[in-house]
Structures are given as C-alpha cells and as structure tokens.
Design an enzyme around this catalytic site. Sequence first.
Site, short mmCIF file in Angstrom:
data_model
loop_
_atom_site.label_atom_id
_atom_site.label_comp_id
_atom_site.label_asym_id
_atom_site.label_seq_id
_atom_site.Cartn_x
_atom_site.Cartn_y
_atom_site.Cartn_z
N CYS A 56 0.84 -1.20 0.00
CA CYS A 56 0.00 0.00 0.00
C CYS A 56 0.88 1.25 0.00
CB CYS A 56 -0.91 0.00 1.23
SG CYS A 56 -2.01 1.42 1.28
N CYS A 60 0.48 4.82 7.02
CA CYS A 60 -0.15 4.63 8.34
C CYS A 60 0.82 3.87 9.25
CB CYS A 60 -1.47 3.87 8.19
SG CYS A 60 -2.51 4.54 6.86
N CYS A 63 0.40 0.16 10.31
CA CYS A 63 -0.09 -0.85 9.36
C CYS A 63 0.98 -1.75 8.75
CB CYS A 63 -0.88 -0.17 8.26
SG CYS A 63 -1.70 -1.39 7.20
N CYS A 100 -16.67 -8.91 5.57
CA CYS A 100 -16.01 -7.61 5.37
C CYS A 100 -14.78 -7.79 4.49
CB CYS A 100 -15.56 -7.03 6.70
SG CYS A 100 -16.88 -6.90 7.90
N CYS A 131 -19.69 -5.79 3.68
CA CYS A 131 -18.97 -4.58 4.09
C CYS A 131 -17.67 -4.53 3.28
CB CYS A 131 -18.64 -4.65 5.58
SG CYS A 131 -17.68 -3.23 6.17
N CYS A 191 -19.38 2.31 8.81
CA CYS A 191 -18.61 1.63 9.85
C CYS A 191 -17.36 2.48 10.06
CB CYS A 191 -18.24 0.22 9.38
SG CYS A 191 -17.12 -0.63 10.50
N ARG A 263 -17.77 -2.36 18.03
CA ARG A 263 -17.05 -3.63 17.80
C ARG A 263 -15.76 -3.72 18.61
NH1 ARG A 263 -16.45 -3.90 12.38
NH2 ARG A 263 -18.56 -4.69 12.28
N1 SAM Z 1 -6.61 0.60 3.10
C1 SAM Z 1 -7.88 0.93 3.56
C2 SAM Z 1 -7.87 2.11 4.51
O1 SAM Z 1 -6.93 2.26 5.26
O2 SAM Z 1 -8.82 2.88 4.49
C3 SAM Z 1 -8.62 -0.22 4.18
C4 SAM Z 1 -7.90 -1.26 5.02
S1 SAM Z 1 -7.17 -0.72 6.54
C5 SAM Z 1 -6.18 -2.07 6.96
C6 SAM Z 1 -8.53 -0.68 7.67
C7 SAM Z 1 -8.28 -0.28 9.09
O3 SAM Z 1 -7.62 -1.32 9.79
C8 SAM Z 1 -7.41 0.93 9.36
O4 SAM Z 1 -8.09 2.13 9.20
C9 SAM Z 1 -7.03 0.73 10.82
O5 SAM Z 1 -7.95 1.37 11.66
C10 SAM Z 1 -7.10 -0.80 10.99
N2 SAM Z 1 -5.77 -1.36 11.25
C11 SAM Z 1 -4.79 -1.53 10.34
N3 SAM Z 1 -3.67 -2.02 10.92
C12 SAM Z 1 -3.96 -2.17 12.24
C13 SAM Z 1 -3.21 -2.61 13.38
N4 SAM Z 1 -1.93 -2.99 13.26
N5 SAM Z 1 -3.82 -2.64 14.58
C14 SAM Z 1 -5.11 -2.24 14.70
N6 SAM Z 1 -5.85 -1.80 13.67
C15 SAM Z 1 -5.29 -1.75 12.45
FE1 SF4 Z 2 -2.79 1.26 3.41
FE2 SF4 Z 2 -2.76 0.09 5.76
FE3 SF4 Z 2 -3.09 2.72 5.63
FE4 SF4 Z 2 -5.06 1.06 4.77
S1 SF4 Z 2 -4.31 1.28 6.86
S2 SF4 Z 2 -4.27 2.90 3.73
S3 SF4 Z 2 -3.82 -0.62 3.98
S4 SF4 Z 2 -1.24 1.59 4.98
#
Ligand code: SAM
Ligand code: SF4
Length: 349
Positions: A56, A60, A63, A100, A131, A191, A263
């Site tokens: 990606c 973040c 992530c 989801c 979802c 959500c 949740r």
């Molecule tokens: N890429 C898209 C986005 O970020 O909008 C969708 C997938 S992203 C993985 C969805 C959500 O997963 C993120 O907004 C975050 O809140 C949660 N998430 C991702 N990594 C995480 C982690 N290590 N621990 C807890 N929540 C996590």
């Molecule tokens: Fe990409 Fe992870 Fe951020 Fe979603 S949460 S935009 S998958 S880096």
Amino acid sequence: MSQYNLRHDWTRSEVQALFALPFNDLMFQAQTAHRQYFNPNQVQVSTLCSIKTGACPEDCAYCPQSARYDTGLEREKLMAVEKVIEEAKLAKASGATRFCMGAAWRSPKAKDMQYVVNMVKGVKSLGLETCMTLGMLNENQAQELAGAGLDYYNHNLDTSPEFYGDIITTRTYQDRLNTLANVRQAGMKVCCGGIVGMGEEEDDRVGLLLQLANMPEHPESVPINMLVKVEGTPLADEADLDPFDFIRTIAVARIVMPASHVRLSAGRETMNEQTQAMAFLAGANSIFYGEKLLTTPNPEANKDMQLFKRLGIEPEPYETEHTEEALTHAIEQQMVDAQNDKFFYNAAN
Ligand code: SAM
Ligand code: SF4
Ligand code: DTB
C-alpha cells in the site's frame, strides 16, 4: 427512567467527565445505555477477508500493509471474485452474518471497480451482509458500490484530529471525513472507529469519540481496535495500553452512541478472556470472527464460540434489529427498567 438519547452535541468536557468516572460507575452507565437499545446477550459476528494484500502506498504508522515498512508481508494481487465468494461461503458456514472485504489501497482504481462490484453482488446473494474497506472513495465510487447493494463501508478516523498527523501523513483527516460523507450520501451504512494504544493521550481518545458522536448521524458500526503491534512498523515497540483504558473507551463509545454496534475489533489475540468479557459488559456487541483479521492472527473460531457459551452470549441474527423478537425484547426491557426505577425510588425514600 434513565434515558440515553441519541445526541450529536456532546461537549469535550462531558466526554472527558465520562472517562474520569470511577470504573464501576462508568460500567454501570454503559450497561444501562446498552440495555436500552440492545439485547445484552447478543453479539454480532463479522468475518474479514483481505481481497488485496500489502504494497500500500500510504504511510499509516500502525499498518503491516504499508509498502514503506519491511514487515515481511507477502503482497497479493486482487483476489479473484470466485475465490472471494468461496471464502464468504466458509465464513457463513462457520456462523458469520457479515463478510467484510478489505483492500490495501489508497483508493480503488477505475479498473478495480467492476471486480469489487461483482464481489458485493456474489457475497450478498449468499444471504450475508456485505462490508468493504477500500480506502478513499469519491462520490461516483460510493454510488457504484451502493448500487451493487453494499450494506456497510468501513473507513476509520483512527484517532483524534490533533494526534492524527503523528500517525499518517499521506491523507488528511478531512479526506477521511469527505469519504464518509460520500458513503452517507450514497445511502450506505457507515462503519467508522479507530485504534487505541498508539501512544495517544486520553484526550485523543476523547477527541476521536467526540468526532464520531457529533457526526450528523452516528456510524451504525463503531470498531474500536487495540493496536496490533507488528514488527517493522513504526509502532512496533509502543508501550501497552492499560486494558482498563481500552475498556473505558468502549464504555464511553457505548454511552455517546447508544444505538450503534460497538465492535471489540483488532487486538483480541493478545487479550485475555476476562478483558473480552468486560468489553461486552461495557457495551461491545460485535466482533471479528475467524482465525485471521486482514493479515494478523485472531482467536480461533471454536475458542470464541466456547467463550460465548461460557458467557451465555448468542450470535446476533442477521437484521435482528428489525425483527419482532427484538422489538418485544426492547419493550420488555423498558418494563424491567421501569420496575427497577420504582425499586430504586422506593429504596431511596
Ligand atoms: N486501506 C484501507 C484504509 O486504510 O482505508 C482499508 C484497510 S485498513 C487495513 C482498515 C483499518 O484497519 C485501518 O483504518 C485501521 O484502523 C485498521 N488497522 C490496520 N492495521 C492495524 C493494526 N496494526 N492494529 C489495529 N488496527 C489496524
Ligand atoms: Fe494502506 Fe494500511 Fe493505511 Fe489502509 S491502513 S491505507 S492498507 S497503509
Ligand atoms: C477495522 O476497524 N479493523 C479491521 C477492519 N476495520 C478492516 C482491520 C484490522 C486490521 C488489523 C491488522 C491486520 O490484520 O492487518
């Protein structure tokens, strides 16, 4: 009778005051609010599926799927529609009512839309709620997904506006609010929640819940994720959050958005069963079910079913809020509340 009405005018000091309550008082309020809107012994069950994994472009800090961090994750292209439907069938067979689908995208590309639309149609035809979480959506993309019958779109605010810049720099808070507005405008359910345990202050947890609770409509589903610390991400060595502060966040979410599903989301793998039971008592009434979240482990399904059994919890049937049974329960509950109020009143006088 104590009433927890739907409000959209919460002040910071009111939400701070909820966080500052003695733990038992907060739990009592949260459980009271919960019983006003829900059967307290039912929990909604969703299963996650990563339809496109890793690589990606976003940054973040939590992530494992960001291309910027070396987390050892193997990238996978967009899953074939047939494979997604097979996964959904398995999820349904093991007891999930919502499927989801998550993609590690900044936002979907035009060429991807036909595939995700077919995934929605296929999964929906199995009798599951759908979802998706695909990153940012413009108005047209939101309309297209709604047209395909997508029930929920997940897009988290993640944290407070003040702390946000410490976690993500490649998209703004306002970008997220714009996507959420497009989702609402298109008529889908929202959500939206966040992550705790990222090194934020309590006031950031206040700020996140304030943002969510003061939206013109509360998100129907509010995931509260405990950070899953993944080696290679900037937050890998973050200090543990006190589990009671995690429970407090759930309880305050329950009070300020009393009719939403809250949740108990990521982070259950490292949480003991007592903490999870306490989260249900605080008003959490939805979980992710199945051995994997998107890329990280989650408790095994049979372990969750055993926990439900030990706690007398049943999976919430699909669309339960509209069934006659749920209405009857709500009316019965109001009568019990009225009786209790009479009891407390008599006892106090
Ligand atoms: N890429 C898209 C986005 O970020 O909008 C969708 C997938 S992203 C993985 C969805 C959500 O997963 C993120 O907004 C975050 O809140 C949660 N998430 C991702 N990594 C995480 C982690 N290590 N621990 C807890 N929540 C996590
Ligand atoms: Fe990409 Fe992870 Fe951020 Fe979603 S949460 S935009 S998958 S880096
Ligand atoms: C949400 O709030 N949590 C889910 C879902 N929405 C998409 C994702 C949790 C991901 C945890 C880290 C992983 O497994 O990659």
